[in-house]
Scaffold this motif. Structure first.
Motif, PDB file in Angstrom:
ATOM      1  N   VAL A  10       0.848  -1.199   0.000  1.00  0.00           N
ATOM      2  CA  VAL A  10       0.000   0.000   0.000  1.00  0.00           C
ATOM      3  C   VAL A  10       0.881   1.246   0.000  1.00  0.00           C
ATOM      4  O   VAL A  10       1.869   1.312   0.731  1.00  0.00           O
ATOM      5  CB  VAL A  10      -0.922   0.027   1.242  1.00  0.00           C
ATOM      6  N   MET A  11       0.508   2.224  -0.822  1.00  0.00           N
ATOM      7  CA  MET A  11       1.174   3.522  -0.789  1.00  0.00           C
ATOM      8  C   MET A  11       0.139   4.632  -0.705  1.00  0.00           C
ATOM      9  O   MET A  11      -0.865   4.616  -1.427  1.00  0.00           O
ATOM     10  CB  MET A  11       2.037   3.752  -2.025  1.00  0.00           C
ATOM     11  N   VAL A  12       0.410   5.595   0.159  1.00  0.00           N
ATOM     12  CA  VAL A  12      -0.427   6.796   0.291  1.00  0.00           C
ATOM     13  C   VAL A  12       0.467   7.996   0.036  1.00  0.00           C
ATOM     14  O   VAL A  12       1.498   8.165   0.690  1.00  0.00           O
ATOM     15  CB  VAL A  12      -1.054   6.891   1.693  1.00  0.00           C
ATOM     16  N   LEU A  13       0.093   8.833  -0.921  1.00  0.00           N
ATOM     17  CA  LEU A  13       0.899   9.992  -1.308  1.00  0.00           C
ATOM     18  C   LEU A  13       0.171  11.287  -1.010  1.00  0.00           C
ATOM     19  O   LEU A  13      -0.998  11.457  -1.366  1.00  0.00           O
ATOM     20  CB  LEU A  13       1.211   9.943  -2.811  1.00  0.00           C
ATOM     21  N   ASN A  14       0.871  12.218  -0.377  1.00  0.00           N
ATOM     22  CA  ASN A  14       0.352  13.575  -0.247  1.00  0.00           C
ATOM     23  C   ASN A  14       0.703  14.325  -1.525  1.00  0.00           C
ATOM     24  O   ASN A  14       1.840  14.732  -1.733  1.00  0.00           O
ATOM     25  CB  ASN A  14       0.969  14.271   0.968  1.00  0.00           C
ATOM     26  N   SER A  15      -0.275  14.511  -2.400  1.00  0.00           N
ATOM     27  CA  SER A  15      -0.066  15.136  -3.703  1.00  0.00           C
ATOM     28  C   SER A  15      -0.606  16.564  -3.677  1.00  0.00           C
ATOM     29  O   SER A  15      -0.309  17.322  -2.755  1.00  0.00           O
ATOM     30  CB  SER A  15      -0.727  14.282  -4.784  1.00  0.00           C
ATOM     31  N   SER A  16      -1.406  16.930  -4.644  1.00  0.00           N
ATOM     32  CA  SER A  16      -1.929  18.295  -4.693  1.00  0.00           C
ATOM     33  C   SER A  16      -3.206  18.354  -5.506  1.00  0.00           C
ATOM     34  O   SER A  16      -3.341  17.654  -6.529  1.00  0.00           O
ATOM     35  CB  SER A  16      -0.897  19.233  -5.328  1.00  0.00           C
ATOM     36  N   MET A  17      -4.128  19.186  -5.061  1.00  0.00           N
ATOM     37  CA  MET A  17      -5.292  19.491  -5.874  1.00  0.00           C
ATOM     38  C   MET A  17      -4.820  20.024  -7.229  1.00  0.00           C
ATOM     39  O   MET A  17      -3.882  20.829  -7.292  1.00  0.00           O
ATOM     40  CB  MET A  17      -6.162  20.555  -5.198  1.00  0.00           C
ATOM     41  N   GLY A  18      -5.438  19.555  -8.296  1.00  0.00           N
ATOM     42  CA  GLY A  18      -5.084  20.030  -9.627  1.00  0.00           C
ATOM     43  C   GLY A  18      -3.932  19.295 -10.272  1.00  0.00           C
ATOM     44  O   GLY A  18      -3.515  19.658 -11.380  1.00  0.00           O
ATOM     45  N   ALA A  19      -3.390  18.266  -9.604  1.00  0.00           N
ATOM     46  CA  ALA A  19      -2.301  17.496 -10.201  1.00  0.00           C
ATOM     47  C   ALA A  19      -2.743  16.941 -11.552  1.00  0.00           C
ATOM     48  O   ALA A  19      -3.781  16.299 -11.663  1.00  0.00           O
ATOM     49  CB  ALA A  19      -1.899  16.360  -9.266  1.00  0.00           C
ATOM     50  N   ASN A  20      -1.931  17.206 -12.578  1.00  0.00           N
ATOM     51  CA  ASN A  20      -2.307  16.817 -13.940  1.00  0.00           C
ATOM     52  C   ASN A  20      -1.055  16.788 -14.793  1.00  0.00           C
ATOM     53  O   ASN A  20      -0.367  17.807 -14.917  1.00  0.00           O
ATOM     54  CB  ASN A  20      -3.329  17.801 -14.512  1.00  0.00           C
ATOM     55  N   ALA A  21      -0.753  15.658 -15.363  1.00  0.00           N
ATOM     56  CA  ALA A  21       0.461  15.507 -16.167  1.00  0.00           C
ATOM     57  C   ALA A  21       0.454  16.406 -17.400  1.00  0.00           C
ATOM     58  O   ALA A  21       1.515  16.602 -18.012  1.00  0.00           O
ATOM     59  CB  ALA A  21       0.632  14.050 -16.586  1.00  0.00           C
ATOM     60  N   ARG A  22      -0.696  16.971 -17.759  1.00  0.00           N
ATOM     61  CA  ARG A  22      -0.778  17.849 -18.927  1.00  0.00           C
ATOM     62  C   ARG A  22      -0.914  19.321 -18.549  1.00  0.00           C
ATOM     63  O   ARG A  22      -1.113  20.176 -19.411  1.00  0.00           O
ATOM     64  CB  ARG A  22      -1.968  17.440 -19.801  1.00  0.00           C
ATOM     65  N   SER A  23      -0.810  19.615 -17.262  1.00  0.00           N
ATOM     66  CA  SER A  23      -0.994  20.990 -16.787  1.00  0.00           C
ATOM     67  C   SER A  23       0.092  21.915 -17.339  1.00  0.00           C
ATOM     68  O   SER A  23       1.242  21.517 -17.543  1.00  0.00           O
ATOM     69  CB  SER A  23      -0.955  21.024 -15.263  1.00  0.00           C
ATOM     70  N   LEU A  24      -0.283  23.170 -17.565  1.00  0.00           N
ATOM     71  CA  LEU A  24       0.695  24.185 -17.964  1.00  0.00           C
ATOM     72  C   LEU A  24       1.558  24.622 -16.791  1.00  0.00           C
ATOM     73  O   LEU A  24       2.634  25.187 -16.971  1.00  0.00           O
ATOM     74  CB  LEU A  24      -0.028  25.397 -18.561  1.00  0.00           C
ATOM     75  N   SER A  25       1.083  24.359 -15.575  1.00  0.00           N
ATOM     76  CA  SER A  25       1.841  24.680 -14.362  1.00  0.00           C
ATOM     77  C   SER A  25       2.912  23.615 -14.141  1.00  0.00           C
ATOM     78  O   SER A  25       2.603  22.417 -14.071  1.00  0.00           O
ATOM     79  CB  SER A  25       0.911  24.740 -13.155  1.00  0.00           C
TER      80      SER A  25
ATOM     81  N   VAL B 137      -3.299   5.370  -2.733  1.00  0.00           N
ATOM     82  CA  VAL B 137      -4.161   6.475  -2.316  1.00  0.00           C
ATOM     83  C   VAL B 137      -3.462   7.785  -2.659  1.00  0.00           C
ATOM     84  O   VAL B 137      -2.325   8.021  -2.251  1.00  0.00           O
ATOM     85  CB  VAL B 137      -4.451   6.433  -0.795  1.00  0.00           C
ATOM     86  N   LEU B 138      -4.131   8.626  -3.429  1.00  0.00           N
ATOM     87  CA  LEU B 138      -3.611   9.927  -3.826  1.00  0.00           C
ATOM     88  C   LEU B 138      -4.412  11.002  -3.089  1.00  0.00           C
ATOM     89  O   LEU B 138      -5.594  11.208  -3.380  1.00  0.00           O
ATOM     90  CB  LEU B 138      -3.721  10.106  -5.340  1.00  0.00           C
ATOM     91  N   VAL B 139      -3.786  11.632  -2.126  1.00  0.00           N
ATOM     92  CA  VAL B 139      -4.445  12.665  -1.322  1.00  0.00           C
ATOM     93  C   VAL B 139      -4.122  14.006  -1.958  1.00  0.00           C
ATOM     94  O   VAL B 139      -2.962  14.359  -2.137  1.00  0.00           O
ATOM     95  CB  VAL B 139      -3.964  12.606   0.137  1.00  0.00           C
ATOM     96  N   ARG B 140      -5.172  14.776  -2.294  1.00  0.00           N
ATOM     97  CA  ARG B 140      -5.004  15.990  -3.088  1.00  0.00           C
ATOM     98  C   ARG B 140      -5.551  17.211  -2.345  1.00  0.00           C
ATOM     99  O   ARG B 140      -6.613  17.741  -2.687  1.00  0.00           O
ATOM    100  CB  ARG B 140      -5.719  15.843  -4.424  1.00  0.00           C
ATOM    101  N   PRO B 141      -4.836  17.677  -1.345  1.00  0.00           N
ATOM    102  CA  PRO B 141      -5.319  18.850  -0.612  1.00  0.00           C
ATOM    103  C   PRO B 141      -5.200  20.135  -1.418  1.00  0.00           C
ATOM    104  O   PRO B 141      -4.369  20.235  -2.328  1.00  0.00           O
ATOM    105  CB  PRO B 141      -4.400  18.895   0.609  1.00  0.00           C
ATOM    106  N   SER B 142      -6.021  21.103  -1.080  1.00  0.00           N
ATOM    107  CA  SER B 142      -5.854  22.467  -1.574  1.00  0.00           C
ATOM    108  C   SER B 142      -4.737  23.090  -0.743  1.00  0.00           C
ATOM    109  O   SER B 142      -3.759  22.427  -0.422  1.00  0.00           O
ATOM    110  CB  SER B 142      -7.170  23.228  -1.435  1.00  0.00           C
ATOM    111  N   LEU B 143      -4.852  24.335  -0.354  1.00  0.00           N
ATOM    112  CA  LEU B 143      -3.844  24.946   0.499  1.00  0.00           C
ATOM    113  C   LEU B 143      -3.791  24.234   1.855  1.00  0.00           C
ATOM    114  O   LEU B 143      -4.824  23.856   2.403  1.00  0.00           O
ATOM    115  CB  LEU B 143      -4.163  26.424   0.716  1.00  0.00           C
TER     116      LEU B 143
END
Length: 215
Positions: A104-119, A141-147
């Motif tokens: 099992v892996m749980v990652l603290n990622s980010s809201m808006g994570a997208n491999a095609r993002s301009l950011s 598990v991909l955890v995608r918090p805002s701020l």
């Protein structure tokens, strides 16, 4: 449960470590860091130089890996340094744990994570999420918090401004965009380890609901 934690000195990682140490069902936490942590009977704290190759060790095999590794462009000295930590190191740690049999892996990622993002930031996060989904964990598990509302050692002016606005506007902001506390993110990450399902993505609205639920 035996837990492997990376990023234990960051805002979210510190909360994960403290809550894991306080959780009776977690009997052992291995938290590799660059600087020694305060000792605890349940804690194994290998001190590593993350600029060197990751070591061979028995502790790569755990019941779950929680990864809170991350930096900022400013801290990393630019895009190359940021990519080396938030992309290369995260995936290297994940691969070693997976190869050792951690299911099992749980990652603290980010809201808006997208491999095609301009950011660059969100694109990097999205590329990591994509790569992890092909790695073969039994559960990811991909955890995608805002701020993230947390006390930090360094000032982050953009985040500080966003948090100030978020606190003032409160319920006027849609739930998925509202700031969430490091404490609630950590609780959500630990709780998600034992749930069923091969892939789960958790946004700020779900993090906040979990943090406000009884118990």
């Amino acid at each position: 449960m035996e837990l492997l934690l990376f990023g234990a000195t960051g805002a979210v990682g510190r909360q994960v470590l403290q809550q894991a140490l306080d959780t009776p069902g977690i009997r052992r936490i291995t938290a590799p860091t660059r600087r020694p942590l305060a000792p605890h009977d349940k804690l194994d704290n290998p001190v590593l130089d993350f600029r060197s190759p990751l070591p061979d060790a028995d502790w790569w095999r755990a019941d779950a890996l929680i990864c809170c590794l991350g930096t900022t462009l400013k801290q990393a000295g630019g895009k190359a340094g940021f990519h080396a930590i938030d992309h290369d190191l995260v995936l290297a740690v994940a691969q070693r744990a997976h190869d050792a049999g951690t299911p099992v892996m749980v990652l603290n990622s980010s809201m808006g994570a997208n491999a095609r993002s301009l950011s660059f930031y969100l694109r990097t996060k999205g590329e990591v999420e994509q790569a992890l989904q092909t790695m073969g964990f039994d559960r990811l598990v991909l955890v995608r918090p805002s701020l993230i509302d947390a006390q930090r050692e360094e000032k982050r002016r953009g985040e500080d401004l966003g948090l100030m606005l978020g606190r003032r506007l409160g319920s006027l902001i849609p739930a998925r965009y509202r700031p969430v506390t490091a404490r609630d993110i950590a609780a959500c990450m630990i709780d998600s380890v034992s749930r069923p399902g091969a892939l789960e993505m958790i946004g700020s609205d779900a993090i906040a609901r979990a943090g406000n639920s009884p118990g």
